[in-house]
Design an enzyme around this catalytic site. Structure first.
Site, PDB file in Angstrom:
ATOM      1  N   LYS A  65     -21.100  -0.869 -29.222  1.00  0.00           N
ATOM      2  CA  LYS A  65     -20.356  -2.113 -29.017  1.00  0.00           C
ATOM      3  C   LYS A  65     -19.324  -2.240 -30.144  1.00  0.00           C
ATOM      4  CE  LYS A  65     -21.379  -7.057 -28.269  1.00  0.00           C
ATOM      5  NZ  LYS A  65     -22.472  -8.039 -28.066  1.00  0.00           N
ATOM      6  N   SER A 113     -22.572 -10.399 -23.846  1.00  0.00           N
ATOM      7  CA  SER A 113     -21.311  -9.951 -24.366  1.00  0.00           C
ATOM      8  C   SER A 113     -21.215  -8.439 -24.598  1.00  0.00           C
ATOM      9  CB  SER A 113     -21.029 -10.662 -25.697  1.00  0.00           C
ATOM     10  OG  SER A 113     -21.969 -10.289 -26.679  1.00  0.00           O
ATOM     11  N   SER A 120     -27.123 -11.342 -24.767  1.00  0.00           N
ATOM     12  CA  SER A 120     -26.010 -10.388 -24.717  1.00  0.00           C
ATOM     13  C   SER A 120     -26.401  -8.932 -24.508  1.00  0.00           C
ATOM     14  CB  SER A 120     -25.154 -10.508 -25.986  1.00  0.00           C
ATOM     15  OG  SER A 120     -24.391 -11.687 -25.940  1.00  0.00           O
TER      16      SER A 120
END
Lengths: 462, 67
Positions: free
Chosen positions: A78, A157, A181
């Protein structure tokens, strides 16, 4: 073609010499390059670093040196994990798109040491959703799609982390979770995701959204793979005082499990989610005792939300004071932080005082159980071009998310079916703090008895 | 006007004072709604009884550099 093989399968090939780490890396670099832009899943492909790493690892493998089960396995991170060497770390935010660090996050260093090959920085919701986004289009790289339908959102996310694993662009990815997330993209993309116990994995070098809620964890094809990755990234880190002193090793076991299911957990869930969950329970009853439990009335959501509000407001104080929020992608993120910056100090502290009660409730209710189960999400993937339904966050119940994140408990989620539209649904196995081996083991047994994790989106299957 | 509305209104004045110049009227209206939610969460927290000895679940350790 080594795509959609588990880490264990790839590792066996690397150890035997049947799979070349360099060729494996080239395969995934090529897939990231070809499919990443279609999905809006990739921010930066780290080709130079990856090829250099892979060549070293290939030499080591030829000499009989295998660092771990991740030796030569490509991965994506990420884009909130700091990476040295001029590789940008954007946090998903347009005003920070060129941000660079001169060090690697501890997770990146640990995966390097284990022999995993960083191939890409993956897309994410801007600032990990900390500004209160209300739509999928909340990242400077555009809304990320689930590989199961280009018209539906990947979840967030850790959007690119879920989408990339699902599309076979990397064998595994690292995401982060403050509240949902990791589980949300794992659900929407039909992959396995593990939210570890708070403090199990160092967050040094990762963007902070909420210091006492943030966790880093893997998204993989199977729960078993999640265990292998967690072993590599877990452990004490003097650079992150929240990390646990105890080392952790992945030790899956098979036995009769005792599982709790909260009363009325299917209330408000869409029918495919409810139907697939009921089928999952039947499957689990073949090797586990499943009993209904009830969580007592308590403002779980308000406790966790108030902690998140207070910490996020402080973490992004400078960012907002500099007026950078005005450059964010989602219009609501441009003003979202100003309301939470008004969280009263005594309310924040009250939430921290109530957190102890909440942790005790979790222990009392789950004592004697190996895990508590629930649908990973109440719905399937949201349409990629539509705002989320208008509702205040605490106008609906999310005890599993609020309690699980607020009390720092681990949760392993895996796919458990599809809707009639072909969108995946998921089931989560949440454990008491530090019970990762239990929740992974139960999910692993579930996957050994089902085949949902073996289905892959046709458009990306070679 | 409820207590919650009055508190929201007071805090909105602070938002306007600090950040008003960079926010549009429409954005301020959205912030007012969000602020109500922040205040409602605080209200829900105050409905649970706490003892004076109930400390925040954060442990502070005094720092001393290793010599």
């Amino acid at each position: 073609m080594p795509v959609y093989k588990t880490i264990k399968e790839l590792s066996t090939g690397i150890v035997s010499g049947d799979i070349s780490p360099v060729e494996l890396t080239e395969t995934f670099l090529s897939r990231l390059d070809e499919h990443g832009p279609i999905l809006n899943a990739v921010v930066t492909i780290t080709e130079e670093r990856a090829i250099k790493q892979a060549k070293e690892l290939e030499s080591e493998a030829r000499a009989g040196k295998i660092r771990s089960s991740l030796h030569g396995i490509p991965w994506g991170g990420k884009d909130l994990l700091a990476t040295a060497g001029g590789i940008p770390t954007s946090w998903g935010a347009y005003p920070l798109r060129s941000q660079q660090f001169d060090y690697d996050a501890t997770v990146v260093s640990k995966l390097d040491d284990s022999g995993a090959v960083l191939c890409a920085k993956l897309s994410m919701i801007e600032l990990a959703g900390g500004m209160g986004y209300r739509q999928p289009n909340a990242s400077f790289t555009g809304p990320c799609a689930t590989p199961w339908s280009m018209k539906h959102w990947s979840g967030g996310s850790s959007s690119g982390s879920g989408s990339s694993v699902s599309a076979g662009l990397v064998p595994f990815a690292i995401g982060s979770e403050t509240w949902g997330s990791i589980l949300s993209p794992a659900n929407n993309c039909g992959v396995s995701g593990l939210r570890p116990t708070y403090g199990r994995v160092s967050r040094y070098g990762a963007m902070a959204l909420s210091w006492t809620l943030d966790k880093l964890g893997p998204l993989c094809l199977t729960a078993d793979d999640c265990g292998l990755v967690l072993e590599a990234i877990s452990g004490y880190d003097p650079k992150d005082p929240s990390t646990d002193n105890e080392s952790w090793s992945y030790e899956p076991e098979e036995r009769d499990w005792k599982i709790a299911v909260p009363k009325d957990i299917l209330e408000g869930k869409i029918e495919p989610v409810a139907e697939n969950f009921r089928e999952s329970v039947k499957e689990l009853e073949k090797f586990a005792t499943v009993e209904e439990i009830q969580f007592p009335e308590f403002p779980y959501e308000s406790v966790t939300r108030t902690i998140l509000n207070g910490e996020a407001a402080a973490a992004f104080d400078e960012f907002c004071e500099m007026g950078l929020a005005a450059e964010l992608t989602a219009p609501e993120d441009r003003y979202g932080p100003y309301a939470r910056s008004m969280t009263l100090a005594k309310d924040f502290l009250r939430a921290l005082r109530l957190r102890k009660q909440m942790c005790r409730i979790a222990e009392d209710v789950l004592e004697g159980y190996d895990a508590v189960i629930a649908p990973t999400s109440g719905s399937t993937a949201h349409p990629i071009d539509k705002p989320f339904p208008v509702r205040r966050p605490w106008a609906f119940r999310d005890i599993m998310g609020a309690l699980g994140n607020g009390a720092g408990m681990p949760s392993q989620c895996v796919p458990n079916g599809f809707s009639k539209k072909g969108l995946p649904t998921g089931i989560q196995f949440m454990g008491r703090a530090y019970d990762e081996n239990k929740v992974i083991s139960i999910a692993k047994m579930y996957q050994e008895n089902t085949s949902w994790h073996l289905r892959h989106p046709e458009m990306f299957t070679p | 006007m409820t207590d919650s509305d009055r508190e929201t209104s007071i805090l909105m004045e602070l938002v306007k004072e600090r950040y008003g110049e960079r926010l549009t009227e429409e954005q301020l209206q959205h912030i007012s709604k969000s602020l109500k939610s922040v205040m409602d969460a605080g209200k829900a927290l105050r409905e649970i009884q706490l003892e004076n000895s109930d400390e925040p679940f954060n442990v502070f350790r005094p720092y001393r550099r290793k010599e």
